[in-house]
Design an enzyme around this catalytic site. Structure first.
Site, PDB file in Angstrom:
ATOM      1  N   GLY A  46       0.839  -1.196   0.000  1.00  0.00           N
ATOM      2  CA  GLY A  46       0.000   0.000   0.000  1.00  0.00           C
ATOM      3  C   GLY A  46       0.871   1.242   0.000  1.00  0.00           C
ATOM      4  O   GLY A  46       2.082   1.178   0.267  1.00  0.00           O
ATOM      5  N   GLN A  51       2.705  10.021   1.769  1.00  0.00           N
ATOM      6  CA  GLN A  51       4.033   9.405   1.926  1.00  0.00           C
ATOM      7  C   GLN A  51       5.011   9.849   0.839  1.00  0.00           C
ATOM      8  O   GLN A  51       6.208   9.619   0.961  1.00  0.00           O
ATOM      9  CB  GLN A  51       3.923   7.874   1.923  1.00  0.00           C
ATOM     10  CG  GLN A  51       3.241   7.318   3.171  1.00  0.00           C
ATOM     11  CD  GLN A  51       3.162   5.816   3.136  1.00  0.00           C
ATOM     12  OE1 GLN A  51       2.251   5.266   2.528  1.00  0.00           O
ATOM     13  NE2 GLN A  51       4.105   5.144   3.754  1.00  0.00           N
ATOM     14  N   CYS A  94       5.764  -0.178   7.696  1.00  0.00           N
ATOM     15  CA  CYS A  94       5.425   1.065   7.009  1.00  0.00           C
ATOM     16  C   CYS A  94       6.632   1.486   6.173  1.00  0.00           C
ATOM     17  O   CYS A  94       7.762   1.492   6.678  1.00  0.00           O
ATOM     18  CB  CYS A  94       5.084   2.149   8.031  1.00  0.00           C
ATOM     19  SG  CYS A  94       4.611   3.713   7.269  1.00  0.00           S
ATOM     20  N   LEU A  95       6.378   1.834   4.922  1.00  0.00           N
ATOM     21  CA  LEU A  95       7.483   2.232   4.040  1.00  0.00           C
ATOM     22  C   LEU A  95       8.125   3.535   4.513  1.00  0.00           C
ATOM     23  O   LEU A  95       9.264   3.821   4.145  1.00  0.00           O
ATOM     24  CB  LEU A  95       6.982   2.374   2.594  1.00  0.00           C
ATOM     25  CG  LEU A  95       6.439   1.071   1.974  1.00  0.00           C
ATOM     26  CD1 LEU A  95       5.843   1.335   0.606  1.00  0.00           C
ATOM     27  CD2 LEU A  95       7.531   0.006   1.888  1.00  0.00           C
ATOM     28  N   HIS A 136      -4.617   1.237   7.684  1.00  0.00           N
ATOM     29  CA  HIS A 136      -3.257   1.793   7.758  1.00  0.00           C
ATOM     30  C   HIS A 136      -3.102   2.955   6.765  1.00  0.00           C
ATOM     31  O   HIS A 136      -2.592   4.028   7.118  1.00  0.00           O
ATOM     32  CB  HIS A 136      -2.258   0.670   7.452  1.00  0.00           C
ATOM     33  CG  HIS A 136      -0.822   1.069   7.466  1.00  0.00           C
ATOM     34  ND1 HIS A 136       0.079   0.605   8.393  1.00  0.00           N
ATOM     35  CD2 HIS A 136      -0.104   1.883   6.638  1.00  0.00           C
ATOM     36  CE1 HIS A 136       1.271   1.127   8.149  1.00  0.00           C
ATOM     37  NE2 HIS A 136       1.191   1.904   7.090  1.00  0.00           N
ATOM     38  N   GLU A 137      -3.568   2.754   5.535  1.00  0.00           N
ATOM     39  CA  GLU A 137      -3.407   3.794   4.497  1.00  0.00           C
ATOM     40  C   GLU A 137      -4.279   5.010   4.780  1.00  0.00           C
ATOM     41  O   GLU A 137      -3.840   6.148   4.589  1.00  0.00           O
ATOM     42  CB  GLU A 137      -3.716   3.224   3.104  1.00  0.00           C
ATOM     43  CG  GLU A 137      -2.819   2.088   2.652  1.00  0.00           C
ATOM     44  CD  GLU A 137      -1.342   2.348   2.833  1.00  0.00           C
ATOM     45  OE1 GLU A 137      -0.908   3.501   2.757  1.00  0.00           O
ATOM     46  OE2 GLU A 137      -0.600   1.376   3.087  1.00  0.00           O
ATOM     47  N   HIS A 140      -2.801   7.300   7.255  1.00  0.00           N
ATOM     48  CA  HIS A 140      -1.773   8.183   6.683  1.00  0.00           C
ATOM     49  C   HIS A 140      -2.386   9.512   6.204  1.00  0.00           C
ATOM     50  O   HIS A 140      -1.774  10.573   6.341  1.00  0.00           O
ATOM     51  CB  HIS A 140      -1.095   7.521   5.479  1.00  0.00           C
ATOM     52  CG  HIS A 140       0.096   6.660   5.831  1.00  0.00           C
ATOM     53  ND1 HIS A 140       1.197   7.166   6.478  1.00  0.00           N
ATOM     54  CD2 HIS A 140       0.365   5.358   5.586  1.00  0.00           C
ATOM     55  CE1 HIS A 140       2.096   6.185   6.635  1.00  0.00           C
ATOM     56  NE2 HIS A 140       1.613   5.086   6.106  1.00  0.00           N
TER      57      HIS A 140
HETATM   58  O1  K1U Z   1       1.664   2.412   3.921  1.00  0.00           O
HETATM   59  C1  K1U Z   1       2.749   1.850   3.886  1.00  0.00           C
HETATM   60  O2  K1U Z   1       3.710   2.313   4.463  1.00  0.00           O
HETATM   61  C2  K1U Z   1       2.885   0.553   3.142  1.00  0.00           C
HETATM   62  C3  K1U Z   1       2.823  -0.647   4.056  1.00  0.00           C
HETATM   63  C4  K1U Z   1       1.392  -1.132   4.147  1.00  0.00           C
HETATM   64  C5  K1U Z   1       1.034  -2.049   5.263  1.00  0.00           C
HETATM   65  C6  K1U Z   1       1.842  -3.098   5.651  1.00  0.00           C
HETATM   66  C7  K1U Z   1       1.466  -3.950   6.681  1.00  0.00           C
HETATM   67  C8  K1U Z   1       0.261  -3.760   7.300  1.00  0.00           C
HETATM   68  C9  K1U Z   1      -0.527  -2.721   6.924  1.00  0.00           C
HETATM   69  C10 K1U Z   1      -0.159  -1.875   5.899  1.00  0.00           C
HETATM   70  C11 K1U Z   1       3.724  -1.722   3.455  1.00  0.00           C
HETATM   71  O3  K1U Z   1       3.490  -2.167   2.377  1.00  0.00           O
HETATM   72  S1  K1U Z   1       5.078  -2.275   4.395  1.00  0.00           S
HETATM   73  C12 K1U Z   1       5.790  -3.574   3.376  1.00  0.00           C
HETATM   74  C13 K1U Z   1       4.985  -4.828   3.379  1.00  0.00           C
HETATM   75  O4  K1U Z   1       4.111  -5.013   4.193  1.00  0.00           O
HETATM   76  C14 K1U Z   1       5.245  -5.853   2.347  1.00  0.00           C
HETATM   77  C15 K1U Z   1       6.238  -5.704   1.405  1.00  0.00           C
HETATM   78  C16 K1U Z   1       6.464  -6.696   0.459  1.00  0.00           C
HETATM   79  C17 K1U Z   1       5.715  -7.838   0.461  1.00  0.00           C
HETATM   80  C18 K1U Z   1       4.729  -8.019   1.397  1.00  0.00           C
HETATM   81  C19 K1U Z   1       4.493  -7.022   2.345  1.00  0.00           C
HETATM   82 ZN    ZN Z   2       2.585   3.286   6.242  1.00  0.00          ZN
END
Ligand code: K1U
Ligand code: ZN
Length: 173
Positions: A46, A51, A94-95, A136-137, A140
């Site tokens: 996401g 972000q 979270c990225l 989560h999104e 943000h």
């Molecule tokens: O919003 C963001 O920072 C993105 C975040 C979203 C998220 C992750 C976990 C739970 C809720 C929301 C991410 O994508 S973190 C990376 C991640 O979860 C992932 C990356 C590669 C493959 C699978 C998962």
């Molecule tokens: Zn996030």
């Protein structure tokens, strides 16, 4: 399409509240395309416009697993209309807070209303990982990060780590 830079804690733009998008015009479609490219490259499941420093109420997601057909979702002006009473605890990342993962408790299911890229208002019931990602999104877009749900001790530990990293980076440049 263009890959954009993802803001990282303690960037204060991550704490701003995003503005409603008045029209689904070409600029919004381009922003959505850039966000999908950025999210896939990260990689993530996401990404919210805030972000990448765009204070607009736009999020993208793709919950397809590796090897599955991509399933991009674009939500413009999303609003959660219903939360389940049942909650679930899952590990979130979270990225904008790289390489940190913590368990967070949230409602297990939500009903989200949003405008799609055709300008149509859509209602979608979300459960499992999609329900967590939607929450989560959308957080943000209101300047809320998942670490805000942790104990003060854990949250402060994360903040300190990223403040220190920023200081070191500034010193080096
Ligand atoms: O919003 C963001 O920072 C993105 C975040 C979203 C998220 C992750 C976990 C739970 C809720 C929301 C991410 O994508 S973190 C990376 C991640 O979860 C992932 C990356 C590669 C493959 C699978 C998962
Ligand atoms: Zn996030």
């Amino acid at each position: 399409m263009a890959k954009r830079e993802i803001l990282v804690l303690p960037d204060q733009r991550l704490r701003q509240v995003a503005d409603t998008i008045p029209d689904v015009d070409d600029a919004v479609k381009q922003l959505a395309a850039d966000m999908l490219e950025t999210m896939y490259a990260a990689p993530g499941i996401g990404l919210a416009a805030t972000q990448i420093g765009e204070m607009k109420r736009l999020v993208v997601m793709d919950l397809a697993k590796e090897g599955e057909t991509p399933d991009p979702i674009v939500m413009i002006n999303p609003e959660i209309k219903k939360y389940s009473d049942e909650t679930v605890t899952t590990e979130e990342g979270c990225l904008s807070i790289p390489e940190i993962y913590y368990d967070v408790e949230r409602p297990a299911e939500v009903t989200v209303e949003y405008t799609d890229l055709e300008g149509k208002r859509v209602t979608r019931d979300a459960k499992d990982r999609l329900a967590i990602c939607v929450q989560h999104e959308l957080d943000h877009l209101d300047g809320v990060l998942y670490i805000d749900y942790l104990s003060r001790l854990k949250r402060d530990r994360v903040l300190k780590k990223f403040q220190k990293a920023e200081k070191l980076q500034k010193k080096a440049s």
